[in-house]
Design an enzyme around this catalytic site. Sequence first.
Site, PDB file in Angstrom:
ATOM      1  N   TYR A 246      86.619  53.117  95.104  1.00 47.60           N
ATOM      2  CA  TYR A 246      86.878  53.634  93.754  1.00 47.60           C
ATOM      3  C   TYR A 246      87.785  52.687  92.984  1.00 47.60           C
ATOM      4  CZ  TYR A 246      85.350  57.707  96.416  1.00 47.60           C
ATOM      5  OH  TYR A 246      84.679  58.549  97.251  1.00 47.60           O
ATOM      6  N   VAL A 264      84.296  61.329  99.166  1.00 47.84           N
ATOM      7  CA  VAL A 264      85.260  62.411  98.941  1.00 47.84           C
ATOM      8  C   VAL A 264      85.240  63.464 100.065  1.00 47.84           C
ATOM      9  CG1 VAL A 264      85.390  62.107  96.437  1.00 47.84           C
ATOM     10  CG2 VAL A 264      83.719  63.705  97.413  1.00 47.84           C
TER      11      VAL A 264
HETATM   12  O1  DON Z   1      78.757  62.747  92.803  1.00 50.35           O
HETATM   13  C1  DON Z   1      79.776  63.365  92.985  1.00 50.35           C
HETATM   14  O2  DON Z   1      80.501  63.686  92.050  1.00 50.35           O
HETATM   15  C2  DON Z   1      80.247  63.731  94.361  1.00 50.35           C
HETATM   16  N1  DON Z   1      79.187  63.920  95.271  1.00 50.35           N
HETATM   17  C3  DON Z   1      81.262  62.699  94.824  1.00 50.35           C
HETATM   18  C4  DON Z   1      80.739  61.598  95.686  1.00 50.35           C
HETATM   19  C5  DON Z   1      81.850  60.699  96.121  1.00 50.35           C
HETATM   20  O3  DON Z   1      82.206  60.674  97.289  1.00 50.35           O
HETATM   21  C6  DON Z   1      82.538  59.866  95.111  1.00 50.35           C
HETATM   22  N2  DON Z   1      81.639  58.976  94.472  1.00 50.35           N
HETATM   23  N3  DON Z   1      81.643  57.855  94.145  1.00 50.35           N
END
Ligand code: DON
Length: 310
Positions: A246, A264
């Site tokens: 991120y 996450v």
């Molecule tokens: O798309 C989403 O908001 C979640 N499934 C978060 C995925 C995640 O781990 C962060 N994404 N870059």
Amino acid sequence: MSTDALDWQGLVDGIARDLAADVAAGAGEVARYIPALASVDPRRFGLAVATADGRVFATGDAGMRFSIQSISKVLTLALALRHAGDALWARVGREPSGTRFNSLVQLEFEHGIPRNPFINAGALVVTDVILEVLEDAKRTVLDLARALAGAPDLAYDAAVAEGERATGHRNRAMAWLMKDLGNLRHDPERVLDAYFHHCALAMDCRELARAGLVLAREGRGPDGGAVLSPAQSKHVNALMLTCGTYDAAGDFAYRVGLPAKSGVGGGILAVLPRHFSACVWAPGLDPAGNSLLGARALAMLSARSGLSLF
Ligand code: DON
């Protein structure tokens, strides 16, 4: 230090032992946007290392499956590169975004071309490319994960996928914005459905470490055959280093010094090309969305092994 000379089992057990008090305290904040993630026990901790010669060393909850979330973006990128090659780069960039992974602002300024394949918008474009060349983006990603992990029973967690669908308004906004700006070729709802499922893939640390070996073996899969070319494997690793954690990728590279992709769900996959692949899982996240203890464990792994890119 050479990988062979290391007491890997002692190393991973030592890291688990030294983090045990923080694990018991449930450090960090578990993702709460869907019930299936909010209900995960924050005191879980698993760590697995798979060495390039195929040995696996694991500790703690390394055999417990969790939601891999954005770690799936490594699989989708690999699949898109494998089947569509460099054509992908006309539609998605290769620079850190400097914004949150689900930011909409930059996407409009930059005419619907996402900064990189590891932010949500980028993964949606990558999924659109997979649909173009392979048609079934859910099946093909699942098949790749199963083959790389050597785990034919891997599956999408239906409750997580449904939670993603029900709460994914921002992803929906990004997909439709990119449709409007001409960077999605398929029905945005079809792209989103596949993307939500990719996020909902459940794997454990051992399976992810084994799957990550493809990036430690210059693109070679478990049977020695080419999944990616050496150049493509290098490209995926480079993007993991610069964009995989991120908006904290700079700090992560400073602390850990390994290409990595976080999710996450609290998992982080890290790779040292030609040496090893590692996966850590600790559900509590830091403010950037990376596993707090996971990042700490990987920093310990690179420091104690003397192995990192640098
Ligand atoms: O798309 C989403 O908001 C979640 N499934 C978060 C995925 C995640 O781990 C962060 N994404 N870059």
